[in-house]
Enzyme design. Structure first.
Site, PDB file in Angstrom:
ATOM      1  N   ASP A   1      17.692  65.746  85.364  1.00 51.06           N
ATOM      2  CA  ASP A   1      18.421  66.850  85.989  1.00 51.06           C
ATOM      3  C   ASP A   1      19.486  66.297  86.936  1.00 51.06           C
ATOM      4  O   ASP A   1      20.622  66.776  86.976  1.00 51.06           O
ATOM      5  CB  ASP A   1      17.441  67.749  86.755  1.00 51.06           C
TER       6      ASP A   1
ATOM      7  N   HIS B   1      10.844  70.656  88.132  1.00 51.73           N
ATOM      8  CA  HIS B   1      11.597  70.357  86.903  1.00 51.73           C
ATOM      9  C   HIS B   1      11.397  71.532  85.949  1.00 51.73           C
ATOM     10  O   HIS B   1      10.555  71.523  85.068  1.00 51.73           O
ATOM     11  CB  HIS B   1      11.107  69.063  86.262  1.00 51.73           C
TER      12      HIS B   1
END
Ligand code: NDP
Length: 328
Positions: free
Chosen positions: A159, A187
């Site tokens: 990410d 996440h």
């Protein structure tokens, strides 16, 4: 030369495993001076495929690869492990309820936590990649009471890297000029990529962007939903980029983050930034001498606070759910 470092990889026969193992063998995980021994864990049905990958690794004639062993038993696979990359997990399939997903993963990460507790090396460092990564890490950690809690981490580096790349594109800057970006929270789609402390060539990135609409309506959802975008385009989920991020995560943890920069890792909270203690949540972290520390003292504005709180609330719910299921 140095003694080989034992690296255990679970889900070794999967897509991410295939991309990951060659990078480890080539020295990109721990640097060009450190030999590695791979210990691959798979479920019995996938052991043959893992053996196939091992043949290919052999054919790479990697000077740093000191050996490969393949197991279908967690206790054996984690014996003596210095680094553990927990990639194999039970993915969510159609019609699956969250409780079923968590329960199925509990069946994987509980015994792995116990095996790490029983036999890993004293300096064991664990990275959980398999989803739901943060909560899977929490399950494993709670079954490894003799291992310092901070050795259990989960991956938000993909990410982080995605956000760096998108920001660089927007600002027409090389990715290497973007520093101090942060992924906060889980996440999952609720993660929050924060550019308010990020810099582009030393200048504040949020000021350089100066476009809150882009931030809220394009950047944040694009980063959070990038996985779906990849699946749509490739017809398969991201694998090489996930492997790349796993390499980056362990590399920086062991060898340090660059001076003047930090990275994002999901680590057990010490209560920093109002994140309840013990939740494995993504933070800005600096690494030095093989240890990480949460970057302290960042000012969190209203825009960021709301989004961090939402993602952390989701993590707290997941923790409640696995507690109810008796998994932690
Ligand atoms: P992948 O190698 O593609 O993915 C493995 C895990 O990584 C999944 O949980 C996946 O989550 C997760 N992941 C995290 N971030 C990302 C990302 N950005 N992009 C894609 N995936 C991400 O799965 P495969 O099915 O190819 O391989 C899994 C292997 O694991 C199989 O060989 C299976 O046999 C093995 N396995 C091993 C176990 C063990 O060793 N005990 C236990 C369970 C499975 P998501 O599904 O949400 O994308």
């Amino acid at each position: 030369t140095q003694a080989p470092v034992n690296v255990t990889v679970t889900g070794a026969a999967g897509q991410i495993g295939y991309a990951l193992l060659f990078r480890i063998a080539s020295g990109q995980l721990l640097g060009p001076d450190t030999p590695v021994k791979l210990r691959l864990l798979e479920i019995p049905q996938a052991v043959k495929a893992a053996e196939g990958t091992a043949l290919e690794l052999e054919d790479g004639a990697f000077p740093l690869l000191a050996g490969i062993d393949i197991f279908d038993d967690a206790k054996q696979a984690f014996a003596g492990a210095n680094v553990a990359l927990l990639v194999g997990a039970r993915p969510r399939t159609k019609g699956m309820e969250r409780a079923d997903l968590l329960e199925a993963n509990g069946g994987i990460f509980k015994p792995q936590g116990e095996a790490i507790n029983a036999g890993a090396a004293d300096d064991i460092r664990v990275l959980v990649v398999g989803n739901p990564a943060n909560t899977n890490a929490l399950i494993a950690q709670s079954h490894a009471p003799d291992v310092p809690a901070e050795r259990f981490t989960a991956m938000t580096r993909l990410d982080h890297n995605r956000a760096v790349a998108q920001l660089a594109k927007k600002l027409n800057a090389p990715v290497g000029e973007i520093t101090k970006l942060t992924i906060w929270g889980n996440h999952s789609a609720s993660q929050y990529p924060d550019i308010f402390h990020a810099e582009v060539g030393g200048r504040n990135a949020a000021e350089a962007v100066n476009d809150e609409k882009w931030l809220a309506e394009e950047f944040i959802p694009r980063v959070a939903k990038r996985g779906a975008e990849i699946i749509e385009a490739r017809g398969a989920s991201s694998a090489a980029s996930a492997a790349n991020a796993a390499i980056d995560h362990i590399h920086d943890w062991v060898l340090g983050t660059p001076e003047g920069d930090w990275t994002s890792m999901a680590v057990p909270s010490d209560g920093s930034y109002g994140v309840p203690e013990g939740l494995i949540s993504s933070f800005p972290v600096r690494c030095r001498d093989g240890k990480y520390e949460i970057v302290q003292g960042l000012e969190i504005n209203e825009f960021s606070r709301t989004r961090i709180d939402a993602s952390v609330a989701e993590l707290a719910e997941e923790r409640e759910a696995v507690k109810k299921l008796g998994l932690i």
